[in-house]
Design a protein around this motif. Structure first.
Motif, PDB file in Angstrom:
ATOM      1  N   VAL A   5       0.835  -1.204   0.000  1.00  0.00           N
ATOM      2  CA  VAL A   5       0.000   0.000   0.000  1.00  0.00           C
ATOM      3  C   VAL A   5       0.868   1.251   0.000  1.00  0.00           C
ATOM      4  O   VAL A   5       0.596   2.219  -0.729  1.00  0.00           O
ATOM      5  N   ALA A   6       1.935   1.241   0.795  1.00  0.00           N
ATOM      6  CA  ALA A   6       2.807   2.417   0.865  1.00  0.00           C
ATOM      7  C   ALA A   6       3.472   2.702  -0.475  1.00  0.00           C
ATOM      8  O   ALA A   6       3.558   3.859  -0.909  1.00  0.00           O
ATOM      9  N   LYS A   7       3.928   1.659  -1.136  1.00  0.00           N
ATOM     10  CA  LYS A   7       4.719   1.842  -2.349  1.00  0.00           C
ATOM     11  C   LYS A   7       3.872   1.852  -3.625  1.00  0.00           C
ATOM     12  O   LYS A   7       4.404   2.035  -4.716  1.00  0.00           O
ATOM     13  N   SER A   8       2.580   1.642  -3.491  1.00  0.00           N
ATOM     14  CA  SER A   8       1.700   1.768  -4.661  1.00  0.00           C
ATOM     15  C   SER A   8       0.771   2.961  -4.454  1.00  0.00           C
ATOM     16  O   SER A   8       0.994   4.040  -5.006  1.00  0.00           O
ATOM     17  N   TRP A   9      -0.235   2.806  -3.607  1.00  0.00           N
ATOM     18  CA  TRP A   9      -1.172   3.909  -3.371  1.00  0.00           C
ATOM     19  C   TRP A   9      -0.471   5.124  -2.782  1.00  0.00           C
ATOM     20  O   TRP A   9      -0.737   6.261  -3.179  1.00  0.00           O
ATOM     21  N   GLY A  10       0.424   4.898  -1.805  1.00  0.00           N
ATOM     22  CA  GLY A  10       1.098   6.023  -1.167  1.00  0.00           C
ATOM     23  C   GLY A  10       1.957   6.814  -2.136  1.00  0.00           C
ATOM     24  O   GLY A  10       1.924   8.050  -2.162  1.00  0.00           O
ATOM     25  N   GLU A  11       2.745   6.100  -2.932  1.00  0.00           N
ATOM     26  CA  GLU A  11       3.582   6.773  -3.932  1.00  0.00           C
ATOM     27  C   GLU A  11       2.729   7.558  -4.923  1.00  0.00           C
ATOM     28  O   GLU A  11       3.114   8.632  -5.379  1.00  0.00           O
ATOM     29  N   GLN A  12       1.584   7.038  -5.249  1.00  0.00           N
ATOM     30  CA  GLN A  12       0.730   7.617  -6.279  1.00  0.00           C
ATOM     31  C   GLN A  12      -0.081   8.808  -5.766  1.00  0.00           C
ATOM     32  O   GLN A  12      -0.348   9.751  -6.526  1.00  0.00           O
ATOM     33  N   ASN A  13      -0.477   8.780  -4.494  1.00  0.00           N
ATOM     34  CA  ASN A  13      -1.485   9.725  -4.020  1.00  0.00           C
ATOM     35  C   ASN A  13      -1.033  10.692  -2.936  1.00  0.00           C
ATOM     36  O   ASN A  13      -1.743  11.682  -2.686  1.00  0.00           O
ATOM     37  N   LEU A  14       0.073  10.451  -2.271  1.00  0.00           N
ATOM     38  CA  LEU A  14       0.510  11.343  -1.197  1.00  0.00           C
ATOM     39  C   LEU A  14       1.562  12.321  -1.707  1.00  0.00           C
ATOM     40  O   LEU A  14       2.429  11.961  -2.505  1.00  0.00           O
ATOM     41  N   HIS A  15       1.476  13.556  -1.203  1.00  0.00           N
ATOM     42  CA  HIS A  15       2.347  14.618  -1.687  1.00  0.00           C
ATOM     43  C   HIS A  15       2.900  15.409  -0.508  1.00  0.00           C
ATOM     44  O   HIS A  15       2.418  15.315   0.628  1.00  0.00           O
ATOM     45  N   SER A  16       3.880  16.214  -0.770  1.00  0.00           N
ATOM     46  CA  SER A  16       4.564  16.979   0.265  1.00  0.00           C
ATOM     47  C   SER A  16       3.564  17.762   1.115  1.00  0.00           C
ATOM     48  O   SER A  16       2.656  18.420   0.588  1.00  0.00           O
ATOM     49  N   GLY A  17       3.720  17.656   2.438  1.00  0.00           N
ATOM     50  CA  GLY A  17       2.838  18.345   3.364  1.00  0.00           C
ATOM     51  C   GLY A  17       1.676  17.502   3.850  1.00  0.00           C
ATOM     52  O   GLY A  17       1.031  17.855   4.847  1.00  0.00           O
ATOM     53  N   ASP A  18       1.371  16.399   3.149  1.00  0.00           N
ATOM     54  CA  ASP A  18       0.295  15.518   3.603  1.00  0.00           C
ATOM     55  C   ASP A  18       0.693  14.834   4.912  1.00  0.00           C
ATOM     56  O   ASP A  18       1.882  14.678   5.223  1.00  0.00           O
ATOM     57  N   GLU A  19      -0.339  14.401   5.663  1.00  0.00           N
ATOM     58  CA  GLU A  19      -0.099  13.823   6.987  1.00  0.00           C
ATOM     59  C   GLU A  19      -0.624  12.385   7.077  1.00  0.00           C
ATOM     60  O   GLU A  19      -1.685  12.059   6.528  1.00  0.00           O
ATOM     61  N   ILE A  20       0.150  11.562   7.771  1.00  0.00           N
ATOM     62  CA  ILE A  20      -0.216  10.176   8.074  1.00  0.00           C
ATOM     63  C   ILE A  20      -0.332  10.044   9.583  1.00  0.00           C
ATOM     64  O   ILE A  20       0.555  10.496  10.314  1.00  0.00           O
ATOM     65  N   ILE A  21      -1.392   9.407  10.053  1.00  0.00           N
ATOM     66  CA  ILE A  21      -1.578   9.183  11.484  1.00  0.00           C
ATOM     67  C   ILE A  21      -1.442   7.692  11.783  1.00  0.00           C
ATOM     68  O   ILE A  21      -2.073   6.854  11.123  1.00  0.00           O
ATOM     69  N   VAL A  22      -0.615   7.371  12.763  1.00  0.00           N
ATOM     70  CA  VAL A  22      -0.508   6.011  13.293  1.00  0.00           C
ATOM     71  C   VAL A  22      -0.734   6.089  14.794  1.00  0.00           C
ATOM     72  O   VAL A  22      -0.784   7.179  15.377  1.00  0.00           O
ATOM     73  N   SER A  23      -0.871   4.934  15.435  1.00  0.00           N
ATOM     74  CA  SER A  23      -1.034   4.938  16.890  1.00  0.00           C
ATOM     75  C   SER A  23       0.285   4.581  17.569  1.00  0.00           C
ATOM     76  O   SER A  23       1.200   4.061  16.948  1.00  0.00           O
TER      77      SER A  23
END
Length: 640
Positions: free
Chosen positions: A338-356
């Motif tokens: 998911v990180a290397k397909s969807w994430g590479e394709q859809n996330l851009h500088s300044g976007d935020e990811i939340i984990v616990s």
């Protein structure tokens, strides 16, 4: 065994036609969906025996299971002498013998019997609205084995009574017979069961029997004081005998340092029932082939077994479509995908990811790598002193820049059960996608991905009594089809030129190359196994084990529990004053007890509690109160 058939002994074509039609009329109604008519071919095809024909009724290849060994159907197919003599066979008569009384046992014809069955327990799998095996092959531009007419010699025809439909590798084992008896009174077909995972039992009596006391270890029945201290007022025998389950796990009879193995390292990996081991062996002995790409019989068997496993996973997770199930090596690879397909394709500088704060390293490092590469920001949901997610603080982290929330459903280090549905709903309200790490949840509780509404859900096969090296990424179908592949190669393409490549839709676009076919089939067998017992039953039994163990561990002098959230699954983490965690692990190992000691690939959450490592016993449905007694007694002896 090999079967020698003399074509000269076969009946004539008209006799074959008559006999076949008699058989299907006598057989159980609806076995093939309708009563097919057998039509012999005028002449044998190259490489085929005379006397081969076909049926005009569809025989679906979308069923998960291809064949069953003859030992599961009373010793084999209908005997050749019965065919040659034209004897009538009453398949509805329970006294009917399918073996030839005129032949010795080693001379019986023992064919593989095509069978398209439902699971022994649990009923029919849901009808698939969006997928068929034929459409899958058509999409790959391959030559499928025909789904409408099946060809095989008449000696290999047998109609299997409904009560004997089961997987190819499953003999009439005690699991199938005894477990059916003890589970007859359990109703798990109703609405979802709300299972508390910590605290005092909701009723004054435990509705499960732990151990007969025949393993040489003290059981809860022999320790009424311990049961009382654990909030258990009495023990009654109701339908769950753990000894029946334990017999299906050969490794539980292993001896370590002269002691019987006590496996309390289930959060690291679970042990495998014989049904899974046998299923993998059967695949290599009878079905081994690459899938999808050939018209020969073994390719058909292997493809059916592999795609059948995919259907089992779909039903297990209650996914909307079989196209939403992607086989990977495990939960770690699924998150990376998911990180290397969807994430590479859809996330851009300044976007935020939340984990616990509870996350396994596998749900931290891939996002860190992506954040470093693309200029993203990672935010962390804090936990309280019990190890429980703080939802109020989580809400404060959400905002217009939040694009992804990725969290675990059950903490591998603490056992905390997170409020997954609320976390997902809040993330969606903020416009973010959500990935749920289910590696520690699928073996302990029912999972319904449609009810959760997660965009992705991942788990590993070896955590749910299946093989290592196989896992699953669930993703919503539209989302998967909009996502670029992360690996290229064979099997995931529709068309390739030197200028352009056209990809398949999911799941094929994410399964480049030859996958782990045999272990996917083994995972399907593991899902069959836990489904037969019932995930609500497993969850409830493990809950009482957890209550029992937690209360007794609290009595060990100098022991500190790490993670005491009100909602917990079967993981207990602790440290012991005066001892390194590895020393405690070694002392337990001397008694044959296997636990995990270390940081559990979850350093941030352990450091939140001021420790670098912990001792982690983790439970499964084959564990017993007697084993917990031995664990606790060994810890007491250390302190003494």
């Amino acid at each position: 065994m090999s079967t020698n058939i003399n074509p000269d002994n076969l009946p004539s074509a008209p006799e074959l036609e008559k006999l076949a039609n008699q058989l299907f009329k006598a057989g159980p109604t609806g076995f093939f969906g309708q009563s097919p008519t057998f039509t012999p071919q005028g002449s044998a095809l190259p490489g085929e025996l005379p006397g081969i024909g076909s049926f005009d009724a569809p025989i679906p290849h979308t069923a998960p299971d291809q064949s069953i060994p003859p030992s599961t159907i009373g010793g084999g197919g209908i005997s050749p002498s019965a065919i040659n003599q034209g004897n009538a066979v009453n398949l509805k008569d329970p006294q009917t013998s399918f073996a030839d009384p005129n032949l010795k046992s080693d001379q019986q014809i023992l064919p593989h019997v095509p069978v398209y069955s439902t699971p022994v327990f649990g009923g029919q799998l849901p009808t698939q609205q969006n997928f068929s095996y034929d459409s899958y092959l058509e999409k790959t531009d391959l030559i499928p084995h025909t789904p409408t007419k099946q060809q095989f010699p008449i000696e290999q025809l047998s109609v299997v009574p409904d009560n004997l439909l089961q997987l190819p590798y499953q003999q009439d084992q005690h699991f199938e017979t005894e477990l059916r008896k003890v589970l007859d009174g359990i109703n798990t077909s109703g609405p979802g069961v709300s299972i508390p995972f910590y605290g005092a039992p909701s009723t004054p009596e435990i509705p499960f029997y732990f151990l007969n006391g025949n393993h040489g270890l003290p059981s809860v029945k022999h320790n009424p004081d311990k049961a009382s201290k654990a909030g258990i007022s009495s023990i009654i025998d109701l339908p769950f005998d753990v000894n029946i389950i334990r017999r299906d796990f050969p490794i539980l009879q292993e001896r370590v340092n002269g002691k019987q193995l006590v496996w309390l390292d289930n959060a690291a990996t679970t042990q495998k029932p014989k049904q899974v081991i046998d299923r993998i062996s059967y695949f290599y002995e009878h079905e081994n082939s690459n899938i999808h790409r050939a018209a020969h019989e073994l390719a058909a068997r292997a493809t059916d077994a592999y795609e059948g496993a995919r259907r089992k996973v779909q039903a297990f997770l209650n996914a909307a479509s079989i196209n939403e199930i992607i086989f990977v090596r495990g939960a770690t690879e699924a998150i990376n995908l998911v990180a290397k397909s969807w994430g590479e394709q859809n996330l851009h500088s300044g976007d935020e990811i939340i984990v616990s704060h509870l996350e396994h390293h596998a749900n931290i490092v891939p996002w860190q790598q992506l954040a470093t590469k693309k200029g993203l920001k990672i935010k962390v949901i804090p936990v309280d002193d019990d190890g429980q997610v703080l939802l109020d603080e989580y809400v404060k982290l959400l905002g217009p820049k939040t694009k992804l929330v990725s969290f675990t459903q059950v903490s591998n280090a603490l056992g905390t059960v997170t409020p997954a549905a609320q976390i997902i709903q809040l993330a969606h309200l903020a416009g973010a996608k959500v990935l749920v790490d289910g590696a520690q949840s699928v073996s302990h509780m029912p999972v319904n991905v449609q009810a959760l509404d997660a965009d992705w859900f991942v788990f590993s096969g070896h955590k749910v009594f299946g093989p290592t090296g196989i896992g699953v990424l669930y993703g919503k179908e539209d989302l998967l089809n909009e996502t670029q592949p992360w690996q290229g190669g064979g099997n995931m393409i529709k068309d390739v030129t030197f200028e352009h490549t056209q990809y398949h839709d999911a799941p094929g676009r994410f399964e480049a190359g030859t996958g782990n076919i045999a272990d996917a089939v083994g995972l399907g067998a593991a899902i069959d196994y836990v489904t037969k017992i019932g995930m609500p039953v497993i969850a409830k039994y493990e809950h009482y084990l957890l209550v029992y163990a937690t209360q007794l561990l609290k009595e060990v002098k100098g022991l500190r529990l790490i993670g005491t959230a009100p909602d917990k699954a079967s993981v207990i983490s602790f440290v012991l004053d005066g001892y390194k965690t590895e020393d405690v692990g070694a002392a337990l190992n001397n008694e044959g007890i296997a636990v995990r000691s270390g940081h559990h690939c979850a350093q941030p959450i352990l450091r939140r509690f001021g420790v670098e490592s912990s001792v982690r016993p983790s439970l499964a449905f084959y564990n017993t109160c007697a084993e917990i007694d031995l664990l606790v007694n060994t810890l007491h002896s250390l302190k003494r």
